[in-house]
Scaffold this motif. Structure first.
Motif, PDB file in Angstrom:
ATOM      1  N   LYS A  96      38.786  54.738 -66.839  1.00 57.00           N
ATOM      2  CA  LYS A  96      39.080  53.352 -67.235  1.00 57.00           C
ATOM      3  C   LYS A  96      40.576  53.116 -67.387  1.00 57.00           C
ATOM      4  CE  LYS A  96      34.677  52.350 -69.561  1.00 57.00           C
ATOM      5  NZ  LYS A  96      34.021  51.977 -70.838  1.00 57.00           N
ATOM      6  N   ALA A  97      41.267  54.115 -67.943  1.00 52.49           N
ATOM      7  CA  ALA A  97      42.715  53.987 -68.127  1.00 52.49           C
ATOM      8  C   ALA A  97      43.418  53.873 -66.775  1.00 52.49           C
ATOM      9  CB  ALA A  97      43.248  55.185 -68.907  1.00 52.49           C
ATOM     10  N   LEU A  98      42.993  54.706 -65.827  1.00 52.76           N
ATOM     11  CA  LEU A  98      43.618  54.672 -64.506  1.00 52.76           C
ATOM     12  C   LEU A  98      43.347  53.348 -63.812  1.00 52.76           C
ATOM     13  CD1 LEU A  98      45.203  56.124 -62.314  1.00 52.76           C
ATOM     14  CD2 LEU A  98      43.041  57.072 -61.465  1.00 52.76           C
ATOM     15  N   ALA A  99      42.136  52.812 -63.975  1.00 52.14           N
ATOM     16  CA  ALA A  99      41.802  51.520 -63.359  1.00 52.14           C
ATOM     17  C   ALA A  99      42.758  50.431 -63.837  1.00 52.14           C
ATOM     18  CB  ALA A  99      40.363  51.142 -63.664  1.00 52.14           C
ATOM     19  N   LYS A 100      43.063  50.432 -65.132  1.00 53.95           N
ATOM     20  CA  LYS A 100      44.002  49.442 -65.681  1.00 53.95           C
ATOM     21  C   LYS A 100      45.400  49.636 -65.123  1.00 53.95           C
ATOM     22  CE  LYS A 100      41.598  48.974 -70.139  1.00 53.95           C
ATOM     23  NZ  LYS A 100      41.693  49.254 -71.591  1.00 53.95           N
ATOM     24  N   VAL A 101      45.852  50.895 -65.102  1.00 48.51           N
ATOM     25  CA  VAL A 101      47.198  51.189 -64.613  1.00 48.51           C
ATOM     26  C   VAL A 101      47.334  50.795 -63.143  1.00 48.51           C
ATOM     27  CG1 VAL A 101      48.850  53.043 -64.105  1.00 48.51           C
ATOM     28  CG2 VAL A 101      47.593  53.035 -66.278  1.00 48.51           C
ATOM     29  N   LEU A 102      46.368  51.181 -62.326  1.00 45.56           N
ATOM     30  CA  LEU A 102      46.430  50.867 -60.898  1.00 45.56           C
ATOM     31  C   LEU A 102      46.413  49.360 -60.673  1.00 45.56           C
ATOM     32  CD1 LEU A 102      43.983  53.539 -59.414  1.00 45.56           C
ATOM     33  CD2 LEU A 102      46.479  53.568 -59.393  1.00 45.56           C
ATOM     34  N   SER A 103      45.581  48.652 -61.413  1.00 45.24           N
ATOM     35  CA  SER A 103      45.513  47.203 -61.256  1.00 45.24           C
ATOM     36  C   SER A 103      46.854  46.555 -61.555  1.00 45.24           C
ATOM     37  CB  SER A 103      44.435  46.637 -62.186  1.00 45.24           C
ATOM     38  OG  SER A 103      44.382  45.234 -62.078  1.00 45.24           O
ATOM     39  N   ASN A 104      47.479  46.950 -62.660  1.00 40.95           N
ATOM     40  CA  ASN A 104      48.767  46.362 -63.046  1.00 40.95           C
ATOM     41  C   ASN A 104      49.871  46.686 -62.052  1.00 40.95           C
ATOM     42  OD1 ASN A 104      47.672  45.212 -65.358  1.00 40.95           O
ATOM     43  ND2 ASN A 104      48.143  46.985 -66.643  1.00 40.95           N
ATOM     44  N   ARG A 105      49.929  47.951 -61.645  1.00 43.13           N
ATOM     45  CA  ARG A 105      51.017  48.356 -60.756  1.00 43.13           C
ATOM     46  C   ARG A 105      50.830  47.812 -59.340  1.00 43.13           C
ATOM     47  NH1 ARG A 105      55.488  49.249 -63.595  1.00 43.13           N
ATOM     48  NH2 ARG A 105      55.223  50.888 -65.179  1.00 43.13           N
ATOM     49  N   LEU A 106      49.597  47.702 -58.878  1.00 45.62           N
ATOM     50  CA  LEU A 106      49.360  47.138 -57.548  1.00 45.62           C
ATOM     51  C   LEU A 106      49.665  45.638 -57.523  1.00 45.62           C
ATOM     52  CD1 LEU A 106      46.143  49.094 -56.516  1.00 45.62           C
ATOM     53  CD2 LEU A 106      48.385  49.204 -55.396  1.00 45.62           C
ATOM     54  N   LYS A 107      49.394  44.951 -58.625  1.00 44.48           N
ATOM     55  CA  LYS A 107      49.796  43.547 -58.714  1.00 44.48           C
ATOM     56  C   LYS A 107      51.319  43.424 -58.589  1.00 44.48           C
ATOM     57  CE  LYS A 107      45.977  42.009 -61.692  1.00 44.48           C
ATOM     58  NZ  LYS A 107      45.606  41.630 -63.084  1.00 44.48           N
ATOM     59  N   GLU A 108      52.030  44.382 -59.218  1.00 45.25           N
ATOM     60  CA  GLU A 108      53.495  44.356 -59.187  1.00 45.25           C
ATOM     61  C   GLU A 108      54.043  44.537 -57.777  1.00 45.25           C
ATOM     62  OE1 GLU A 108      57.283  47.035 -60.806  1.00 45.25           O
ATOM     63  OE2 GLU A 108      55.315  47.264 -61.756  1.00 45.25           O
ATOM     64  N   CYS A 109      53.428  45.450 -57.032  1.00 44.65           N
ATOM     65  CA  CYS A 109      54.022  45.812 -55.740  1.00 44.65           C
ATOM     66  C   CYS A 109      53.265  45.248 -54.530  1.00 44.65           C
ATOM     67  CB  CYS A 109      54.140  47.326 -55.611  1.00 44.65           C
ATOM     68  SG  CYS A 109      52.560  48.196 -55.536  1.00 44.65           S
ATOM     69  N   LYS A 110      52.281  44.391 -54.755  1.00 50.42           N
ATOM     70  CA  LYS A 110      51.444  43.892 -53.670  1.00 50.42           C
ATOM     71  C   LYS A 110      52.251  43.202 -52.563  1.00 50.42           C
ATOM     72  CE  LYS A 110      47.486  40.907 -52.672  1.00 50.42           C
ATOM     73  NZ  LYS A 110      46.538  39.903 -53.197  1.00 50.42           N
ATOM     74  N   ALA A 111      53.376  42.615 -52.943  1.00 49.10           N
ATOM     75  CA  ALA A 111      54.169  41.862 -51.958  1.00 49.10           C
ATOM     76  C   ALA A 111      54.667  42.725 -50.815  1.00 49.10           C
ATOM     77  CB  ALA A 111      55.360  41.199 -52.658  1.00 49.10           C
ATOM     78  N   VAL A 112      54.771  44.041 -51.029  1.00 48.44           N
ATOM     79  CA  VAL A 112      55.313  44.908 -49.981  1.00 48.44           C
ATOM     80  C   VAL A 112      54.238  45.314 -48.981  1.00 48.44           C
ATOM     81  CG1 VAL A 112      54.947  47.270 -50.893  1.00 48.44           C
ATOM     82  CG2 VAL A 112      57.095  46.698 -49.720  1.00 48.44           C
ATOM     83  N   ILE A 113      52.965  45.040 -49.284  1.00 43.35           N
ATOM     84  CA  ILE A 113      51.871  45.381 -48.372  1.00 43.35           C
ATOM     85  C   ILE A 113      51.733  44.287 -47.317  1.00 43.35           C
ATOM     86  CG2 ILE A 113      49.396  45.803 -48.161  1.00 43.35           C
ATOM     87  CD1 ILE A 113      49.430  46.769 -51.083  1.00 43.35           C
ATOM     88  N   PHE A 114      51.846  44.664 -46.055  1.00 45.39           N
ATOM     89  CA  PHE A 114      51.721  43.686 -44.968  1.00 45.39           C
ATOM     90  C   PHE A 114      51.079  44.371 -43.775  1.00 45.39           C
ATOM     91  CE2 PHE A 114      53.599  41.523 -41.183  1.00 45.39           C
ATOM     92  CZ  PHE A 114      52.923  40.314 -41.333  1.00 45.39           C
ATOM     93  N   ASN A 115      49.917  43.872 -43.363  1.00 43.21           N
ATOM     94  CA  ASN A 115      49.177  44.473 -42.256  1.00 43.21           C
ATOM     95  C   ASN A 115      49.277  43.675 -40.964  1.00 43.21           C
ATOM     96  OD1 ASN A 115      48.288  46.592 -43.874  1.00 43.21           O
ATOM     97  ND2 ASN A 115      46.405  45.559 -44.463  1.00 43.21           N
ATOM     98  N   GLY A 116      50.103  42.643 -40.954  1.00 42.98           N
ATOM     99  CA  GLY A 116      50.191  41.778 -39.779  1.00 42.98           C
ATOM    100  C   GLY A 116      51.283  42.176 -38.813  1.00 42.98           C
ATOM    101  N   ASP A 117      51.681  41.215 -37.969  1.00 41.83           N
ATOM    102  CA  ASP A 117      52.659  41.424 -36.906  1.00 41.83           C
ATOM    103  C   ASP A 117      54.083  41.298 -37.467  1.00 41.83           C
ATOM    104  OD1 ASP A 117      54.211  41.526 -34.657  1.00 41.83           O
ATOM    105  OD2 ASP A 117      53.333  39.771 -33.680  1.00 41.83           O
TER     106      ASP A 117
END
Length: 724
Positions: A518-539
């Motif tokens: 449960k602790a890891l789920a919270k940490v991953l959710s928060n940190r992925l929200k922070e860095c989501k902008a760098v994820i890009f699967n397009g052209d």
């Protein structure tokens, strides 16, 4: 006006290669692999048990090496090297020139009886003292203070370099100033590895895993061109700049897509086989070879190794490629863009994390959504990339790479990460509250009963991504073919160490009232929200991505002068200082050195194209104009229609006038160029000088299409790219 004799025979290149008589060319790879490398196994056989145990502690745990152990290692190293014919040794190091450096010393010492004996002590092994005065320091020391030290790196094996007239021992070393400041690439690489190891081991403990050591592991794909030496010697631009500064687009380039993965030409394959043999002897695990996209372009790739060893092996690989090519009358071009209008060459840095026990921390497994350890380290990498896009861009910033980034053979200058459909789906689930499933690839049917059903990956590949997750590793695709991979590895090690440390702290806090899951789920959710902008699967090549990236807050540093100033931003200095990778002085020095290198590279190119224009192209065109003028006068005197020759004369004359105008403009701009500091100088070169350099090239390339072939003084693209 008389024509000068033709300057070269464009068939000479085709005659250079004379295949020898057929012979048994079987290569026993297990037999020769590492024969010129003093591997740990060989060293263990030659050392006393106590000395070997102490050396292992130094290599594995970073303990200091005492002089008695150093003496024992030196004796074993000397005996091994001299048994294989070595007469000299050198401390082999990597200064901030981007190349390697060495000063050779003989093993031979006179004795009292008038003879000589081979001597090599622990002191000789541990420390060398080359003259550091002519290596770039970026202000780390005054010019009159020249002392520098090389220090043995026991984690990278010593090796032999063979020459037809002798052999010498190379000892990989770090290189520092008298005050202990890093003047090389290896020192910060080793420091960053220590920082990463410390952070990753602490994180693993939270998952109940004790590891002796965690290393970043690296495999660098190397792209390069091969052309005949005959052409190189006829091209001043390749000789001084490593690339063609002029050259019209040939009738045929890479449009047919027939070179990629095509049958390797006989001469090239002969070169490849010998180069691979030399690499195997040095313990470099080369795995693949193939034709690349552009004509005369090729690639090789090794298996993963510990990052420090991989960086050393990359430098050796470039050296071996260039050395062996000459034996076949070829020249290996490692410039990022040797031919305009054709794909350039990169060095794809495949980077991962592994424990000393052999566990790849970026291996997702069959059910990535359930693999807590993988999700933790995967997220840490994305977090580091998002936070420090500028550092990753800086790590690949140099003049050669500016020609390549953003073209159709390289990712754009915007740093983003492709993670594929499966992991993107898991990221979305984690952000929303928890991952409960993983998309599966299934089997790929090919429509024929004789063909097997292939395991299908859960996501496709994206060749436009600068930093793509490719199964169990990240591929940093923005490196230039000619650069050392060391600083990009330093950046990755350091930014990921910081992210791991921050997430470890998060997890320690979160698990006080919850289970680790449960602790890891919270940490991953928060940190992925922070860095989501760098994820890009397009052209990454699309215009829409440029706009979207800007909205996401991602940087778009298109040129080296745009990128390098970010190196000494307060946040970056603090980051490297915190992890003891580079101090403020060392950071400032690198910014100064790399900016000066950019300016110097561009200055060499400008001076070279100006010389070619004035001393080769201009005279050839004037002679041809003389011949055309005579033809016009003669046909006119005979009362014939001379419109064709007159039209050709006008076109050639117009082209020469365009060239003359550009040369005059260049002289004017260079005469008025003023700047405040090196960063301003670099930017002025990029904005004021390079556009005129392009005007000169355009005029010359235009003339190449109209001037008679037997007048043109330079080998042209169709010859250099297709004559083998």
């Amino acid at each position: 006006m008389t024509k000068v004799a033709q300057r070269y025979d464009n068939l000479a290149a085709a005659r250079n290669f004379k295949p020898g008589k057929a012979k048994n060319s079987t290569m026993d790879i297990p037999e020769i692999f590492g024969e010129n490398t003093l591997t740990l196994d060989k060293l263990e056989e030659r050392l006393p048990k106590a000395a070997w145990k102490d050396l292992q502690k130094t290599i594995d745990e970073g303990e200091s090496l005492n002089i008695d152990v150093a003496d024992a290692v030196a004796l074993a190293m000397k005996d091994w090297a001299t048994e294989k014919g070595a007469t000299h040794f050198t401390h082999w190091f990597q200064p901030l020139t981007g190349s390697t450096a060495e000063k050779h010393d003989s093993f031979i010492t006179p004795n009292q009886g008038g003879g000589a004996m081979a001597v090599f002590s622990g002191k000789d092994l541990i420390q060398g003292e080359p003259d550091a005065s002519s290596f770039p320091s970026g202000g780390l020391r005054p010019t009159f203070e020249a002392r520098g030290y090389t220090a043995w790196d026991p984690t990278s094996p010593a090796f032999l370099i063979e020459n037809q007239n002798g052999t010498y021992l190379c000892i990989p070393t770090a290189f520092a100033s008298w005050k202990g400041e890093a003047l090389d690439h290896k020192t910060p690489l080793l420091r960053s590895s220590d920082a990463l190891n410390k952070a990753a081991k602490a994180a693993l403990k939270l998952f109940g895993i004790e590891s002796k050591k965690v290393n970043s592991t690296v495999g660098c794909e190397q792209e390069y061109f091969l052309i005949d030496q005959e052409f190189v010697y006829r091209r001043p631009d390749i000789l001084t700049s490593g690339r063609t500064l002029v050259g019209a687009k040939p009738p045929r380039g890479q449009e047919l897509d027939d070179h990629y993965f095509g049958s390797i030409p006989e001469r090239v394959l002969s070169f490849m086989l010998e180069a691979e043999k030399e690499l195997y002897k040095l313990g470099i695990p080369v795995k693949t070879r193939h034709n690349e996209v552009a004509p005369s372009q090729y690639e090789l790739a090794p298996i993963f190794e510990m990052s420090n060893v991989a960086a050393d092996h990359q430098q050796l690989t470039m050296m071996v490629l260039k050395k062996v090519a000459k034996k076949y009358g070829l020249e290996c071009l490692l410039h990022e863009k040797p031919f305009d209008g054709l794909n350039g060459s990169g060095k794809h840095l495949n980077w991962s994390l592994s424990t000393a026990e052999g566990d790849n921390l970026l291996e997702p497994g069959e059910s990535p959504h359930e693999n807590m350890k993988f999700l933790f380290f995967f997220t840490a990498v994305l977090l580091g990339v998002y936070r420090h896009q500028d550092l990753l861009r800086i790590s690949v910033a140099h003049a050669g790479n500016d020609h390549r980034l953003g073209a159709n053979e390289a990712p754009p200058a915007i740093i983003s990460s492709f993670i594929g459909d499966q992991l993107n789906d898991i990221v979305e689930q984690l952000i929303s509250g928890g991952a409960k499933s993983s998309k599966q690839g299934g089997l790929l049917g090919l429509g024929s009963p004789v063909l097997p059903h292939l395991p299908k990956h859960a996501g496709d590949r994206n060749r436009t991504s600068p930093f793509a997750f490719t199964g169990n590793k990240f591929e940093f695709r923005a490196l230039g073919s000619n650069q050392s991979p060391s600083f990009p590895i330093v950046v990755l090690n350091t930014i990921v160490a910081e992210a791991i440390e921050d997430m470890t702290e998060d997890l320690n806090k979160a698990k006080k009232g919850d289970s680790i899951e449960k602790a890891l789920a919270k940490v991953l959710s928060n940190r992925l929200k922070e860095c989501k902008a760098v994820i890009f699967n397009g052209d990454g090549y699309s215009d829409e991505w440029q706009d979207e990236a800007k909205e996401r807050g991602l940087l778009n540093l298109k040129t080296t002068p745009d990128a390098l100033p970010y190196l000494t931003e307060k946040e970056n200095i603090s980051l490297f200082k915190k992890y003891k990778v580079l101090n403020k002085k060392e950071m400032l020095s690198r910014k100064e050195i790399w900016t000066e290198q950019y300016i110097t590279t561009r200055t060499i190119e400008v001076d070279t194209i100006e010389s070619i224009a004035k001393t080769m192209i201009y005279p050839a065109v004037v002679r041809y104009i003389g011949e055309l003028s005579k033809a016009v006068d003669q046909t006119k005197a005979l009362g014939l229609d001379h419109s064709g020759s007159l039209n050709m004369l006008n076109k050639v004359n117009d082209g020469l006038n365009r060239l003359n105008t550009a040369l005059e403009k260049l002289a004017e701009v260079q005469g008025k160029l003023s700047y405040k500091d090196t960063s301003d100088h670099a930017r002025k070169v990029e904005t004021d000088v390079l556009p005129i350099m392009k005007d000169i090239r355009d005029a010359i390339d235009f003339l190449e299409r109209y001037v008679a072939d037997d007048y043109w003084p330079l080998p042209v693209y169709r010859e250099m790219l297709f004559i083998k």
